[in-house]
Design a protein around this motif. Structure first.
Motif, PDB file in Angstrom:
ATOM      1  N   GLY A 161       0.825  -1.197   0.000  1.00  0.00           N
ATOM      2  CA  GLY A 161       0.000   0.000   0.000  1.00  0.00           C
ATOM      3  C   GLY A 161       0.861   1.250   0.000  1.00  0.00           C
ATOM      4  N   HIS A 162       0.239   2.383  -0.227  1.00  0.00           N
ATOM      5  CA  HIS A 162       1.013   3.633  -0.356  1.00  0.00           C
ATOM      6  C   HIS A 162       1.158   4.334   0.989  1.00  0.00           C
ATOM      7  CE1 HIS A 162       2.809   7.124  -2.082  1.00  0.00           C
ATOM      8  NE2 HIS A 162       2.623   6.685  -3.314  1.00  0.00           N
ATOM      9  N   PRO A 163       2.403   4.627   1.411  1.00  0.00           N
ATOM     10  CA  PRO A 163       2.613   5.264   2.720  1.00  0.00           C
ATOM     11  C   PRO A 163       2.118   6.701   2.800  1.00  0.00           C
ATOM     12  CG  PRO A 163       4.678   5.161   1.499  1.00  0.00           C
ATOM     13  CD  PRO A 163       3.676   4.351   0.721  1.00  0.00           C
ATOM     14  N   ILE A 164       1.760   7.269   1.666  1.00  0.00           N
ATOM     15  CA  ILE A 164       1.224   8.632   1.706  1.00  0.00           C
ATOM     16  C   ILE A 164      -0.072   8.679   2.516  1.00  0.00           C
ATOM     17  CG2 ILE A 164      -0.193   8.507  -0.381  1.00  0.00           C
ATOM     18  CD1 ILE A 164       0.755  11.276  -1.096  1.00  0.00           C
ATOM     19  N   GLN A 170      -1.856  10.898   9.749  1.00  0.00           N
ATOM     20  CA  GLN A 170      -1.167  11.505  10.891  1.00  0.00           C
ATOM     21  C   GLN A 170      -1.369  13.016  10.945  1.00  0.00           C
ATOM     22  OE1 GLN A 170       2.965  10.411  10.522  1.00  0.00           O
ATOM     23  NE2 GLN A 170       2.548   8.229  10.729  1.00  0.00           N
ATOM     24  N   ARG A 171      -1.344  13.639   9.777  1.00  0.00           N
ATOM     25  CA  ARG A 171      -1.341  15.094   9.721  1.00  0.00           C
ATOM     26  C   ARG A 171      -2.714  15.737   9.759  1.00  0.00           C
ATOM     27  NH1 ARG A 171       2.545  18.026   7.456  1.00  0.00           N
ATOM     28  NH2 ARG A 171       1.205  19.705   8.217  1.00  0.00           N
ATOM     29  N   TYR A 252       0.503  20.551   3.113  1.00  0.00           N
ATOM     30  CA  TYR A 252      -0.766  19.921   3.497  1.00  0.00           C
ATOM     31  C   TYR A 252      -1.770  20.945   4.028  1.00  0.00           C
ATOM     32  CZ  TYR A 252       1.226  15.213   2.956  1.00  0.00           C
ATOM     33  OH  TYR A 252       1.777  14.061   2.460  1.00  0.00           O
ATOM     34  N   ASP A 253      -1.286  21.938   4.762  1.00  0.00           N
ATOM     35  CA  ASP A 253      -2.189  22.990   5.235  1.00  0.00           C
ATOM     36  C   ASP A 253      -2.775  23.769   4.065  1.00  0.00           C
ATOM     37  OD1 ASP A 253      -2.078  22.959   8.225  1.00  0.00           O
ATOM     38  OD2 ASP A 253       0.053  23.201   7.854  1.00  0.00           O
ATOM     39  N   SER A 357      -4.812   3.174   5.157  1.00  0.00           N
ATOM     40  CA  SER A 357      -3.505   3.491   5.747  1.00  0.00           C
ATOM     41  C   SER A 357      -2.898   2.230   6.354  1.00  0.00           C
ATOM     42  CB  SER A 357      -3.661   4.571   6.814  1.00  0.00           C
ATOM     43  OG  SER A 357      -4.537   4.129   7.840  1.00  0.00           O
ATOM     44  N   GLY A 358      -1.646   2.333   6.779  1.00  0.00           N
ATOM     45  CA  GLY A 358      -0.970   1.199   7.406  1.00  0.00           C
ATOM     46  C   GLY A 358       0.208   0.657   6.631  1.00  0.00           C
ATOM     47  N   ALA A 359       0.587   1.304   5.521  1.00  0.00           N
ATOM     48  CA  ALA A 359       1.702   0.803   4.710  1.00  0.00           C
ATOM     49  C   ALA A 359       3.003   0.769   5.496  1.00  0.00           C
ATOM     50  CB  ALA A 359       1.869   1.671   3.464  1.00  0.00           C
ATOM     51  N   SER A 360       3.257   1.801   6.289  1.00  0.00           N
ATOM     52  CA  SER A 360       4.505   1.860   7.048  1.00  0.00           C
ATOM     53  C   SER A 360       4.584   0.714   8.054  1.00  0.00           C
ATOM     54  CB  SER A 360       4.616   3.205   7.777  1.00  0.00           C
ATOM     55  OG  SER A 360       4.545   4.283   6.865  1.00  0.00           O
ATOM     56  N   ALA A 361       3.477   0.446   8.733  1.00  0.00           N
ATOM     57  CA  ALA A 361       3.443  -0.642   9.711  1.00  0.00           C
ATOM     58  C   ALA A 361       3.587  -2.000   9.035  1.00  0.00           C
ATOM     59  CB  ALA A 361       2.142  -0.585  10.503  1.00  0.00           C
ATOM     60  N   ARG A 362       2.899  -2.196   7.907  1.00  0.00           N
ATOM     61  CA  ARG A 362       2.995  -3.473   7.195  1.00  0.00           C
ATOM     62  C   ARG A 362       4.421  -3.722   6.713  1.00  0.00           C
ATOM     63  NH1 ARG A 362      -2.265  -1.922   5.642  1.00  0.00           N
ATOM     64  NH2 ARG A 362      -1.516  -0.729   3.832  1.00  0.00           N
ATOM     65  N   THR A 363       5.056  -2.685   6.187  1.00  0.00           N
ATOM     66  CA  THR A 363       6.419  -2.828   5.677  1.00  0.00           C
ATOM     67  C   THR A 363       7.395  -3.129   6.799  1.00  0.00           C
ATOM     68  OG1 THR A 363       5.880  -1.222   3.934  1.00  0.00           O
ATOM     69  CG2 THR A 363       8.210  -1.723   4.274  1.00  0.00           C
ATOM     70  N   ALA A 364       7.281  -2.390   7.894  1.00  0.00           N
ATOM     71  CA  ALA A 364       8.170  -2.617   9.042  1.00  0.00           C
ATOM     72  C   ALA A 364       8.008  -4.033   9.583  1.00  0.00           C
ATOM     73  CB  ALA A 364       7.880  -1.592  10.138  1.00  0.00           C
ATOM     74  N   GLU A 365       6.771  -4.512   9.648  1.00  0.00           N
ATOM     75  CA  GLU A 365       6.512  -5.855  10.164  1.00  0.00           C
ATOM     76  C   GLU A 365       7.149  -6.918   9.266  1.00  0.00           C
ATOM     77  OE1 GLU A 365       5.198  -8.571  12.914  1.00  0.00           O
ATOM     78  OE2 GLU A 365       5.137  -6.370  13.056  1.00  0.00           O
ATOM     79  N   LEU A 366       6.997  -6.768   7.962  1.00  0.00           N
ATOM     80  CA  LEU A 366       7.586  -7.724   7.028  1.00  0.00           C
ATOM     81  C   LEU A 366       9.112  -7.703   7.095  1.00  0.00           C
ATOM     82  CD1 LEU A 366       5.230  -7.160   3.960  1.00  0.00           C
ATOM     83  CD2 LEU A 366       5.378  -9.230   5.353  1.00  0.00           C
TER      84      LEU A 366
END
Length: 373
Positions: A161-164, A170-171, A252-253, A357-366
């Protein structure tokens, strides 16, 4: 574990920083040494070099700075041999990172090499898929069509998935509303048209002057430039002869309050779409570079939104088409009416295709599971 991470520009810096946060949650002994930007610097133990001192865009810009690039290769290679990381994580930036991957793999270090946010091999130099898999232990795709593309060459990749989407999740709760943005940056009450000319000097030099030509055609709107924190205000002022506002490090603002946008091709087109801001995509690499690229690039579109949807949902103005007449016409069409409504509907489909969302968590876990085997 000791991690060595290399990112070459602003979006890679943001995604790498989010990945680092997730790795820390799984590895309490994580130690990071990085090449990146301000966001990575906030998460790291040791910073080797900021990407503003090592990132060069465009064929001729690369050739002009070839000595500096060679010195950076040597510095990075020697630094890795001294640091001896357990894990090397490469973020985009293929010209630099694939050479480093090869060097580390041939060095016989027991380092696991991961590629996260893959080079756009589907666009050009498609045979890089073989190079990537030759020198990396595992690769992580962030675009939905990348898995099938790599499969067509006989390779399996992890689609995460896309980390964007993580960055936006978060923002968004802390983003400024229209009244807050107006007050903090002394804006008027007119609706905002955002100008996103890119984060590198060469991008700004080729796109911003064209974007600014539309300002006088839309007096009922205010134009706001999303300035990059890596570029000095004096550089932007070279191209300004109007009262256009520049707000740094608040893209982003700005998008959170924009009615429409003119956007340099790249990750910013996805960010703009996910904020549901109708946009015109601008791309002007220069005549010679464009002629060269047009002969080797294998894709129908340059805008990431169009690539994911596999149709022209967002208007692309490329090279000669990026002129005052076309910009005024296309911007006018997305400020109100049928084309604006259709683009917003297309954005709904885009978000579904990109997943949650969740790409960062999925990648870190793998990565953590792999390195702990």
């Amino acid at each position: 574990m000791k991690y060595y991470i290399i990112a070459g520009e602003a979006s890679g810096d943001m995604h790498a920083a989010n990945l680092m946060k997730q790795l820390k949650m799984r590895d309490s002994d994580a130690f990071f040494r990085v090449w990146g930007g301000d966001k990575m610097q906030a998460e790291t133990n040791e910073m080797v070099r900021h990407f503003k001192d090592s990132s060069f865009m465009g064929i001729f810009n690369v050739l002009w700075n070839i000595r500096t690039i060679k010195k950076n290769f040597t510095l990075c290679e020697n630094d890795i041999m001294t640091f001896k990381p357990d894990v090397l994580i490469l973020i985009d930036n293929s010209g630099f990172n694939l050479r480093i991957a090869k060097y580390v793999r041939l060095s016989k270090l027991p380092t696991r090499i991961y590629y996260y946010i893959l080079p756009q091999a589907w666009a050009w130099k498609q045979k890089r898929v073989h190079t990537i898999h030759q020198w990396c232990h595992r690769v992580f795709a962030i675009l939905p069509f990348e898995k099938d593309f790599y499969k067509s060459y006989g390779y399996d990749v992890d689609y995460v998935g896309h980390p964007i989407l993580d960055a936006l999740a978060q923002r968004k709760p802390s983003l400024l509303g229209s009244d807050e943005l107006m007050k903090e940056f002394n804006l008027s009450e007119k609706p905002i048209i955002a100008l996103l000319p890119g984060s590198r000097k060469q991008e700004i030099k080729t796109k911003l002057p064209a974007m600014l030509k539309v300002v006088d055609h839309f007096p009922e709107y205010q134009f706001v430039i999303a300035g990059s924190e890596t570029i000095d205000l004096s550089f932007y002022k070279t191209y300004l002869d109007t009262e256009v506002k520049i707000i740094f490090n608040r893209t982003y603002d700005i998008l959170n309050n924009a009615t429409a946008a003119l956007v340099t091709s790249g990750t910013a087109t996805l960010e703009t779409a996910l904020f549901r801001v109708p946009q015109v995509v601008c791309y002007k690499p220069g005549y010679v570079t464009y002629q060269l690229l047009s002969r080797i690039v294998k894709i129908k579109y340059i805008c990431m939104v169009n690539l994911i949807l596999d149709r022209m949902a967002v208007q692309e103005l490329i090279e000669g088409d990026l002129n005052e007449k076309r910009l005024v016409k296309e911007l006018g069409l997305i400020l109100e009416g049928e084309k604006r409504a259709k683009m917003l509907k297309d954005y709904d489909e885009l978000e579904v295709k990109m997943g949650g969302s969740g790409a960062s968590a999925r990648t870190a876990e793998l990565m953590w599971e792999d390195v702990c085997r």
